[in-house]
Motif scaffolding. Structure first.
Motif, short mmCIF file in Angstrom:
data_model
loop_
_atom_site.label_atom_id
_atom_site.label_comp_id
_atom_site.label_asym_id
_atom_site.label_seq_id
_atom_site.Cartn_x
_atom_site.Cartn_y
_atom_site.Cartn_z
N ILE A 111 -26.05 1.13 -35.59
CA ILE A 111 -26.03 0.42 -36.87
C ILE A 111 -26.19 -1.07 -36.61
O ILE A 111 -25.41 -1.66 -35.86
N PRO A 112 -27.19 -1.68 -37.21
CA PRO A 112 -27.38 -3.13 -37.03
C PRO A 112 -26.17 -3.91 -37.55
O PRO A 112 -25.54 -3.51 -38.54
N ASP A 113 -25.85 -5.02 -36.89
CA ASP A 113 -24.70 -5.84 -37.29
C ASP A 113 -24.76 -6.26 -38.75
O ASP A 113 -23.75 -6.26 -39.45
N SER A 114 -25.95 -6.64 -39.21
CA SER A 114 -26.09 -7.10 -40.60
C SER A 114 -25.76 -5.97 -41.58
O SER A 114 -25.14 -6.21 -42.63
N PHE A 115 -26.13 -4.75 -41.25
CA PHE A 115 -25.83 -3.61 -42.13
C PHE A 115 -24.34 -3.28 -42.07
O PHE A 115 -23.72 -2.97 -43.10
N ALA A 116 -23.75 -3.34 -40.89
CA ALA A 116 -22.30 -3.09 -40.76
C ALA A 116 -21.52 -4.12 -41.57
O ALA A 116 -20.53 -3.78 -42.24
N LYS A 117 -21.95 -5.36 -41.54
CA LYS A 117 -21.28 -6.41 -42.32
C LYS A 117 -21.43 -6.13 -43.82
O LYS A 117 -20.49 -6.29 -44.59
N TRP A 118 -22.61 -5.71 -44.25
CA TRP A 118 -22.85 -5.39 -45.66
C TRP A 118 -21.95 -4.23 -46.10
O TRP A 118 -21.33 -4.28 -47.16
N ILE A 119 -21.87 -3.18 -45.28
CA ILE A 119 -20.99 -2.05 -45.59
C ILE A 119 -19.55 -2.55 -45.72
O ILE A 119 -18.83 -2.19 -46.66
N GLY A 120 -19.13 -3.39 -44.77
CA GLY A 120 -17.77 -3.92 -44.80
C GLY A 120 -17.46 -4.70 -46.05
O GLY A 120 -16.35 -4.60 -46.60
N ARG A 121 -18.41 -5.47 -46.55
CA ARG A 121 -18.18 -6.27 -47.76
C ARG A 121 -18.17 -5.42 -49.03
O ARG A 121 -17.68 -5.87 -50.06
N HIS A 122 -18.68 -4.23 -48.98
CA HIS A 122 -18.71 -3.35 -50.16
C HIS A 122 -17.68 -2.22 -50.09
O HIS A 122 -17.05 -1.90 -51.10
N TRP A 123 -17.54 -1.63 -48.92
CA TRP A 123 -16.63 -0.48 -48.76
C TRP A 123 -15.78 -0.61 -47.51
O TRP A 123 -15.50 0.38 -46.84
N GLY A 124 -15.36 -1.83 -47.21
CA GLY A 124 -14.60 -2.10 -45.99
C GLY A 124 -13.18 -1.56 -46.03
O GLY A 124 -12.63 -1.24 -47.08
N TRP A 125 -12.57 -1.49 -44.86
CA TRP A 125 -11.24 -0.91 -44.68
C TRP A 125 -10.13 -1.90 -44.98
O TRP A 125 -9.02 -1.53 -45.33
N HIS A 126 -10.39 -3.20 -44.89
CA HIS A 126 -9.37 -4.21 -45.12
C HIS A 126 -9.55 -4.85 -46.49
O HIS A 126 -10.60 -5.41 -46.78
N ARG A 127 -8.54 -4.73 -47.31
CA ARG A 127 -8.53 -5.37 -48.63
C ARG A 127 -7.77 -6.69 -48.48
O ARG A 127 -6.57 -6.69 -48.24
N MET A 128 -8.48 -7.78 -48.57
CA MET A 128 -7.90 -9.11 -48.41
C MET A 128 -7.49 -9.63 -49.78
O MET A 128 -8.27 -9.58 -50.73
N ILE A 129 -6.26 -10.13 -49.86
CA ILE A 129 -5.72 -10.64 -51.12
C ILE A 129 -5.42 -12.13 -50.95
O ILE A 129 -4.76 -12.52 -50.00
N TYR A 130 -5.93 -12.92 -51.88
CA TYR A 130 -5.66 -14.35 -51.90
C TYR A 130 -4.98 -14.67 -53.23
O TYR A 130 -5.35 -14.13 -54.25
N GLY A 131 -4.01 -15.50 -53.20
CA GLY A 131 -3.33 -15.90 -54.43
C GLY A 131 -2.32 -16.98 -54.17
O GLY A 131 -2.03 -17.35 -53.02
N LYS A 132 -1.75 -17.46 -55.23
CA LYS A 132 -0.74 -18.50 -55.13
C LYS A 132 0.53 -17.97 -55.79
O LYS A 132 0.47 -17.43 -56.90
N LYS A 133 1.63 -18.14 -55.09
CA LYS A 133 2.90 -17.68 -55.63
C LYS A 133 3.23 -18.50 -56.88
O LYS A 133 3.20 -19.73 -56.86
N ALA A 134 3.52 -17.80 -57.95
CA ALA A 134 3.79 -18.48 -59.23
C ALA A 134 5.16 -19.12 -59.23
O ALA A 134 6.04 -18.81 -58.51
#
Length: 134
Positions: A111-134
């Protein structure tokens, strides 16, 4: 970071492929053979083989297939479940990352790196959460 339920890793690898092929581990020699062929960690395969002897729940199955067969607890979250966890935060943003080609043995190597990165950005295993504590 939370594990992403809406990922290829969850639906294809954990809930389909590993469930389908787990019985290949039953013969005592198979963890060693599969480790040699695929490059997967033998100790993990042997741990999964041992778990075949037990009746386990869906939650236990998910836990043992995220961080290894001896992981006591791991959970996966979709977009709305993760949002609920961070309901008291403001400016919450979620992204998904990480398609680990190493989980896919010889298929992952082509799998080409660019395709692996694309898969990761759409159906990746890590859900990254960004926010500010209210």
């Amino acid at each position: 970071m939370l594990y992403n339920r809406s990922s290829i890793n969850y639906y294809v690898e954990i809930m389909f492929l590993r469930k389908t092929f787990r019985w290949f581990l039953r013969p005592k020699f198979m963890p060693g053979l599969l480790a040699a062929i695929t490059g997967f960690d033998r100790w993990k395969l042997e741990g999964h083989r041992e778990m075949l002897k037990k009746k386990i729940s869906k939650e236990e199955w998910i836990s043992m297939n995220t961080d290894g067969p001896f992981c006591p607890l791991a959970r996966v979250y979709n977009l709305s479940e993760a949002a609920a966890l961070f309901a008291d935060f403001c400016n919450v943003k979620q992204e998904v990352w990480e398609f680990n080609v190493d989980h896919w043995s010889f298929v992952g190597r082509i799998i080409p790196d660019s395709f692996a990165k694309w898969i990761g950005r759409h159906w990746g295993w890590h859900r990254m959460i960004y926010g500010k504590k209210a």
